[in-house]
Write a protein that holds these residues in place. Sequence first.
Motif, PDB file in Angstrom:
ATOM      1  N   MET A   1       0.851  -1.161   0.000  1.00 53.61           N
ATOM      2  CA  MET A   1       0.000   0.000   0.000  1.00 53.61           C
ATOM      3  C   MET A   1       0.899   1.227   0.000  1.00 53.61           C
ATOM      4  SD  MET A   1      -2.881   1.043   2.799  1.00 53.61           S
ATOM      5  CE  MET A   1      -1.836   1.575   4.106  1.00 53.61           C
ATOM      6  N   ASP A   2       0.559   2.181  -0.837  1.00 54.48           N
ATOM      7  CA  ASP A   2       1.302   3.432  -0.831  1.00 54.48           C
ATOM      8  C   ASP A   2       0.415   4.573  -1.303  1.00 54.48           C
ATOM      9  OD1 ASP A   2       1.048   2.929  -3.528  1.00 54.48           O
ATOM     10  OD2 ASP A   2       3.147   3.198  -4.000  1.00 54.48           O
ATOM     11  N   PHE A   3       0.650   5.746  -0.746  1.00 52.74           N
ATOM     12  CA  PHE A   3      -0.019   6.949  -1.219  1.00 52.74           C
ATOM     13  C   PHE A   3       0.909   7.603  -2.222  1.00 52.74           C
ATOM     14  CE2 PHE A   3      -2.095   6.560   2.997  1.00 52.74           C
ATOM     15  CZ  PHE A   3      -3.392   6.482   2.542  1.00 52.74           C
ATOM     16  N   SER A   4       0.494   7.639  -3.460  1.00 54.70           N
ATOM     17  CA  SER A   4       1.363   8.157  -4.503  1.00 54.70           C
ATOM     18  C   SER A   4       0.835   9.425  -5.163  1.00 54.70           C
ATOM     19  CB  SER A   4       1.574   7.077  -5.570  1.00 54.70           C
ATOM     20  OG  SER A   4       0.329   6.653  -6.079  1.00 54.70           O
ATOM     21  N   VAL A   5      -0.386   9.844  -4.809  1.00 53.66           N
ATOM     22  CA  VAL A   5      -0.986  11.015  -5.433  1.00 53.66           C
ATOM     23  C   VAL A   5      -1.504  11.963  -4.361  1.00 53.66           C
ATOM     24  CG1 VAL A   5      -2.819  11.840  -6.961  1.00 53.66           C
ATOM     25  CG2 VAL A   5      -1.679   9.679  -7.457  1.00 53.66           C
ATOM     26  N   LEU A   6      -1.160  13.226  -4.487  1.00 56.12           N
ATOM     27  CA  LEU A   6      -1.721  14.282  -3.659  1.00 56.12           C
ATOM     28  C   LEU A   6      -2.510  15.175  -4.594  1.00 56.12           C
ATOM     29  CD1 LEU A   6      -2.060  16.075  -1.150  1.00 56.12           C
ATOM     30  CD2 LEU A   6       0.154  17.102  -1.705  1.00 56.12           C
ATOM     31  N   ASP A   7      -3.835  15.180  -4.451  1.00 52.94           N
ATOM     32  CA  ASP A   7      -4.720  15.955  -5.314  1.00 52.94           C
ATOM     33  C   ASP A   7      -4.966  17.306  -4.657  1.00 52.94           C
ATOM     34  OD1 ASP A   7      -6.457  16.715  -7.297  1.00 52.94           O
ATOM     35  OD2 ASP A   7      -8.149  15.585  -6.512  1.00 52.94           O
ATOM     36  N   ILE A   8      -4.600  18.367  -5.341  1.00 50.35           N
ATOM     37  CA  ILE A   8      -4.761  19.707  -4.797  1.00 50.35           C
ATOM     38  C   ILE A   8      -5.893  20.407  -5.530  1.00 50.35           C
ATOM     39  CG2 ILE A   8      -3.659  21.942  -4.427  1.00 50.35           C
ATOM     40  CD1 ILE A   8      -0.984  20.395  -4.325  1.00 50.35           C
ATOM     41  N   LYS A   9      -6.911  20.794  -4.768  1.00 49.07           N
ATOM     42  CA  LYS A   9      -8.052  21.516  -5.316  1.00 49.07           C
ATOM     43  C   LYS A   9      -8.166  22.851  -4.604  1.00 49.07           C
ATOM     44  CE  LYS A   9     -10.489  17.320  -6.471  1.00 49.07           C
ATOM     45  NZ  LYS A   9     -11.677  16.525  -6.394  1.00 49.07           N
ATOM     46  N   LEU A  10      -8.904  23.759  -5.186  1.00 38.01           N
ATOM     47  CA  LEU A  10      -9.117  25.045  -4.540  1.00 38.01           C
ATOM     48  C   LEU A  10      -9.860  24.836  -3.225  1.00 38.01           C
ATOM     49  CD1 LEU A  10     -10.143  27.288  -7.556  1.00 38.01           C
ATOM     50  CD2 LEU A  10      -7.992  27.316  -6.301  1.00 38.01           C
ATOM     51  N   PRO A  11      -9.370  25.431  -2.158  1.00 40.50           N
ATOM     52  CA  PRO A  11     -10.021  25.228  -0.854  1.00 40.50           C
ATOM     53  C   PRO A  11     -11.321  26.022  -0.739  1.00 40.50           C
ATOM     54  CG  PRO A  11      -8.171  26.726  -0.632  1.00 40.50           C
ATOM     55  CD  PRO A  11      -8.166  26.235  -2.058  1.00 40.50           C
ATOM     56  N   ASN A  12     -12.294  25.433  -0.061  1.00 40.63           N
ATOM     57  CA  ASN A  12     -13.518  26.165   0.263  1.00 40.63           C
ATOM     58  C   ASN A  12     -13.248  27.157   1.381  1.00 40.63           C
ATOM     59  OD1 ASN A  12     -14.719  24.573  -1.599  1.00 40.63           O
ATOM     60  ND2 ASN A  12     -16.170  23.619  -0.218  1.00 40.63           N
ATOM     61  N   ASN A  13     -12.342  26.786   2.263  1.00 40.25           N
ATOM     62  CA  ASN A  13     -11.982  27.636   3.375  1.00 40.25           C
ATOM     63  C   ASN A  13     -10.467  27.543   3.555  1.00 40.25           C
ATOM     64  OD1 ASN A  13     -11.443  28.842   5.832  1.00 40.25           O
ATOM     65  ND2 ASN A  13     -13.247  27.997   6.835  1.00 40.25           N
ATOM     66  N   PRO A  14      -9.727  28.586   3.161  1.00 42.88           N
ATOM     67  CA  PRO A  14      -8.263  28.511   3.244  1.00 42.88           C
ATOM     68  C   PRO A  14      -7.720  28.424   4.668  1.00 42.88           C
ATOM     69  CG  PRO A  14      -8.977  30.641   2.352  1.00 42.88           C
ATOM     70  CD  PRO A  14     -10.204  29.828   2.572  1.00 42.88           C
ATOM     71  N   GLU A  15      -8.559  28.647   5.670  1.00 44.27           N
ATOM     72  CA  GLU A  15      -8.129  28.571   7.074  1.00 44.27           C
ATOM     73  C   GLU A  15      -8.121  27.133   7.596  1.00 44.27           C
ATOM     74  OE1 GLU A  15      -7.099  31.318   8.806  1.00 44.27           O
ATOM     75  OE2 GLU A  15      -7.306  32.333   6.880  1.00 44.27           O
ATOM     76  N   ILE A  16      -8.757  26.189   6.871  1.00 44.93           N
ATOM     77  CA  ILE A  16      -8.849  24.799   7.319  1.00 44.93           C
ATOM     78  C   ILE A  16      -7.878  23.950   6.492  1.00 44.93           C
ATOM     79  CG2 ILE A  16     -10.342  22.782   7.529  1.00 44.93           C
ATOM     80  CD1 ILE A  16     -12.695  24.692   7.883  1.00 44.93           C
ATOM     81  N   PRO A  17      -6.877  23.336   7.145  1.00 42.85           N
ATOM     82  CA  PRO A  17      -5.931  22.496   6.403  1.00 42.85           C
ATOM     83  C   PRO A  17      -6.583  21.180   5.969  1.00 42.85           C
ATOM     84  CG  PRO A  17      -5.443  22.437   8.748  1.00 42.85           C
ATOM     85  CD  PRO A  17      -6.566  23.420   8.564  1.00 42.85           C
ATOM     86  N   VAL A  18      -6.317  20.784   4.724  1.00 48.12           N
ATOM     87  CA  VAL A  18      -6.859  19.534   4.189  1.00 48.12           C
ATOM     88  C   VAL A  18      -5.796  18.791   3.390  1.00 48.12           C
ATOM     89  CG1 VAL A  18      -9.231  20.404   4.062  1.00 48.12           C
ATOM     90  CG2 VAL A  18      -7.759  20.584   2.072  1.00 48.12           C
ATOM     91  N   LEU A  19      -5.952  17.459   3.311  1.00 49.36           N
ATOM     92  CA  LEU A  19      -5.138  16.607   2.448  1.00 49.36           C
ATOM     93  C   LEU A  19      -6.063  15.666   1.694  1.00 49.36           C
ATOM     94  CD1 LEU A  19      -2.126  15.496   4.657  1.00 49.36           C
ATOM     95  CD2 LEU A  19      -2.043  16.926   2.622  1.00 49.36           C
ATOM     96  N   ASN A  20      -5.800  15.472   0.425  1.00 49.14           N
ATOM     97  CA  ASN A  20      -6.548  14.545  -0.414  1.00 49.14           C
ATOM     98  C   ASN A  20      -5.518  13.590  -1.008  1.00 49.14           C
ATOM     99  OD1 ASN A  20      -8.113  13.236  -2.284  1.00 49.14           O
ATOM    100  ND2 ASN A  20      -9.054  15.083  -3.097  1.00 49.14           N
ATOM    101  N   LEU A  21      -5.378  12.413  -0.398  1.00 49.48           N
ATOM    102  CA  LEU A  21      -4.353  11.448  -0.786  1.00 49.48           C
ATOM    103  C   LEU A  21      -4.983  10.232  -1.438  1.00 49.48           C
ATOM    104  CD1 LEU A  21      -2.406  11.483   2.587  1.00 49.48           C
ATOM    105  CD2 LEU A  21      -1.804  12.739   0.511  1.00 49.48           C
ATOM    106  N   SER A  22      -4.329   9.704  -2.445  1.00 50.79           N
ATOM    107  CA  SER A  22      -4.793   8.453  -3.032  1.00 50.79           C
ATOM    108  C   SER A  22      -3.584   7.653  -3.490  1.00 50.79           C
ATOM    109  CB  SER A  22      -5.754   8.701  -4.195  1.00 50.79           C
ATOM    110  OG  SER A  22      -5.136   9.439  -5.215  1.00 50.79           O
ATOM    111  N   GLY A  23      -3.808   6.373  -3.688  1.00 49.77           N
ATOM    112  CA  GLY A  23      -2.722   5.513  -4.112  1.00 49.77           C
ATOM    113  C   GLY A  23      -3.202   4.097  -4.338  1.00 49.77           C
ATOM    114  N   GLY A  24      -2.265   3.217  -4.502  1.00 50.08           N
ATOM    115  CA  GLY A  24      -2.591   1.831  -4.783  1.00 50.08           C
ATOM    116  C   GLY A  24      -2.550   0.970  -3.538  1.00 50.08           C
TER     117      GLY A  24
END
Length: 86
Positions: free
Chosen positions: A1-24
């Motif tokens: 298992m590994d996270f190989s993709v970090l998807d960066i989208k425009l934040p709805n609220n720039p004050e709230i930190p988020v991560l969107n990780l995906s992988g195999g």
Amino acid sequence: MDFSVLDIKLPNNPEIPVLNLSGGCDWQEDEGLHCLIKNRHVVYMGSWNDEDVWDSHLLDDDQYLVNYVLYPQRKALQQKVAERLK
């Protein structure tokens, strides 16, 4: 298992930190793994399905089948959803 993709989208609220990780993952190669973290809390962990970290339905009761974050509460959520569907 590994996270190989970090998807960066425009934040709805720039004050709230988020991560969107995906992988195999070895056990389900065709679906992959998806992890969404918002404000230091995992809000979704499961098969990749193009969910957005800002979606408000990720922690809804009926998501217990696909969201492993809800796994510890699955029995109570199953009963709650079954009652609602009667």
